[in-house]
Write a protein that holds these residues in place. Structure first.
Motif, PDB file in Angstrom:
ATOM      1  N   SER A  71       0.781  -1.158   0.161  1.00 34.08           N
ATOM      2  CA  SER A  71       0.079   0.105  -0.060  1.00 34.08           C
ATOM      3  C   SER A  71       1.047   1.405  -0.109  1.00 34.08           C
ATOM      4  N   ASN A  72       0.523   2.268  -0.180  1.00 36.15           N
ATOM      5  CA  ASN A  72       0.837   3.734  -0.259  1.00 36.15           C
ATOM      6  C   ASN A  72       0.465   4.472   0.855  1.00 36.15           C
ATOM      7  N   THR A  73      -0.520   4.008   1.741  1.00 35.07           N
ATOM      8  CA  THR A  73      -0.954   4.739   2.913  1.00 35.07           C
ATOM      9  C   THR A  73      -0.119   4.185   4.109  1.00 35.07           C
ATOM     10  N   PRO A  74       0.574   5.163   4.981  1.00 41.56           N
ATOM     11  CA  PRO A  74       1.066   4.620   6.083  1.00 41.56           C
ATOM     12  C   PRO A  74       0.239   3.696   7.177  1.00 41.56           C
ATOM     13  N   GLU A  77       4.485  -1.107   3.657  1.00 45.56           N
ATOM     14  CA  GLU A  77       4.052   0.394   3.182  1.00 45.56           C
ATOM     15  C   GLU A  77       5.226   1.179   3.587  1.00 45.56           C
ATOM     16  N   SER A  78       5.312   2.379   2.964  1.00 45.10           N
ATOM     17  CA  SER A  78       4.400   2.840   1.935  1.00 45.10           C
ATOM     18  C   SER A  78       5.461   2.819   0.526  1.00 45.10           C
ATOM     19  N   MET A  79       4.797   2.079  -0.233  1.00 47.81           N
ATOM     20  CA  MET A  79       5.700   1.569  -1.281  1.00 47.81           C
ATOM     21  C   MET A  79       6.096   3.208  -2.126  1.00 47.81           C
ATOM     22  N   ILE A  80       5.567   3.873  -2.196  1.00 49.78           N
ATOM     23  CA  ILE A  80       5.496   5.088  -3.003  1.00 49.78           C
ATOM     24  C   ILE A  80       7.155   5.859  -2.518  1.00 49.78           C
ATOM     25  N   MET A  81       7.170   5.881  -1.002  1.00 48.25           N
ATOM     26  CA  MET A  81       8.163   6.423  -0.299  1.00 48.25           C
ATOM     27  C   MET A  81       9.514   5.578   0.022  1.00 48.25           C
ATOM     28  N   SER A  82       9.201   4.339  -0.463  1.00 47.53           N
ATOM     29  CA  SER A  82      10.472   3.070  -0.096  1.00 47.53           C
ATOM     30  C   SER A  82      11.535   3.472  -1.026  1.00 47.53           C
ATOM     31  N   THR A  83      12.549   3.016  -0.513  1.00 47.82           N
ATOM     32  CA  THR A  83      13.949   3.004  -0.968  1.00 47.82           C
ATOM     33  C   THR A  83      14.320   1.647  -1.551  1.00 47.82           C
ATOM     34  N   PRO A  84      15.183   1.344  -2.703  1.00 45.57           N
ATOM     35  CA  PRO A  84      15.802   0.190  -3.340  1.00 45.57           C
ATOM     36  C   PRO A  84      15.960  -0.728  -2.095  1.00 45.57           C
ATOM     37  N   ALA A 126      14.506  -4.248  -0.835  1.00 48.07           N
ATOM     38  CA  ALA A 126      15.394  -5.435  -0.933  1.00 48.07           C
ATOM     39  C   ALA A 126      15.100  -6.111   0.626  1.00 48.07           C
ATOM     40  N   GLY A 127      14.994  -5.428   1.556  1.00 48.91           N
ATOM     41  CA  GLY A 127      14.895  -5.882   2.783  1.00 48.91           C
ATOM     42  C   GLY A 127      13.469  -6.608   2.996  1.00 48.91           C
ATOM     43  N   TRP A 128      12.434  -6.044   2.257  1.00 42.32           N
ATOM     44  CA  TRP A 128      11.146  -6.622   2.287  1.00 42.32           C
ATOM     45  C   TRP A 128      11.087  -8.027   1.486  1.00 42.32           C
ATOM     46  N   LEU A 129      11.802  -7.868   0.304  1.00 42.28           N
ATOM     47  CA  LEU A 129      11.796  -9.267  -0.158  1.00 42.28           C
ATOM     48  C   LEU A 129      12.493 -10.341   0.538  1.00 42.28           C
ATOM     49  N   ALA A 130      13.706  -9.872   1.407  1.00 42.18           N
ATOM     50  CA  ALA A 130      14.167 -10.745   2.270  1.00 42.18           C
ATOM     51  C   ALA A 130      13.362 -11.325   3.362  1.00 42.18           C
ATOM     52  N   GLU A 131      12.423 -10.437   3.666  1.00 41.08           N
ATOM     53  CA  GLU A 131      11.406 -10.829   4.828  1.00 41.08           C
ATOM     54  C   GLU A 131      10.447 -11.637   4.191  1.00 41.08           C
TER      55      GLU A 131
END
Length: 81
Positions: free
Chosen positions: A16-19, A54-61, A65-70
């Motif tokens: 999502s893009n909403t906090p 979240e927030s996808m729109i504000m996330s960094t590469p 990458a950390g989310w994918l590891a999770e």
């Protein structure tokens, strides 16, 4: 009605893009209810986990990458012996 998925696990990943705090305050958690009650509950599946990123729109590469590891770790813990 007997659910056809009894005894199995489910993991759902959403974005999502909403906090998170804003989403909970404004909307509650409609996706949790949808997946848990309307989809998996209806099928008889009780072992359910959902992780929202979240927030996808504000996330960094690096954060993505950390989310994918999770995601890999959650899948490993739940489905890989």
């Amino acid at each position: 009605m007997e659910g056809l998925l009894t005894g199995r696990k489910a993991v759902v990943f959403t974005t999502s893009n909403t906090p998170r705090d804003d989403e909970l305050r404004l909307f509650g958690d409609p996706l949790e209810n949808l997946w848990k009650t309307c989809i998996f509950g209806f099928c008889g599946l009780e072992d359910f986990q959902r992780r929202n990123f979240e927030s996808m729109i504000m996330s960094t590469p690096e954060q993505r990458a950390g989310w994918l590891a999770e995601v890999r770790e959650i899948v490993r813990k739940n489905f890989i012996s």
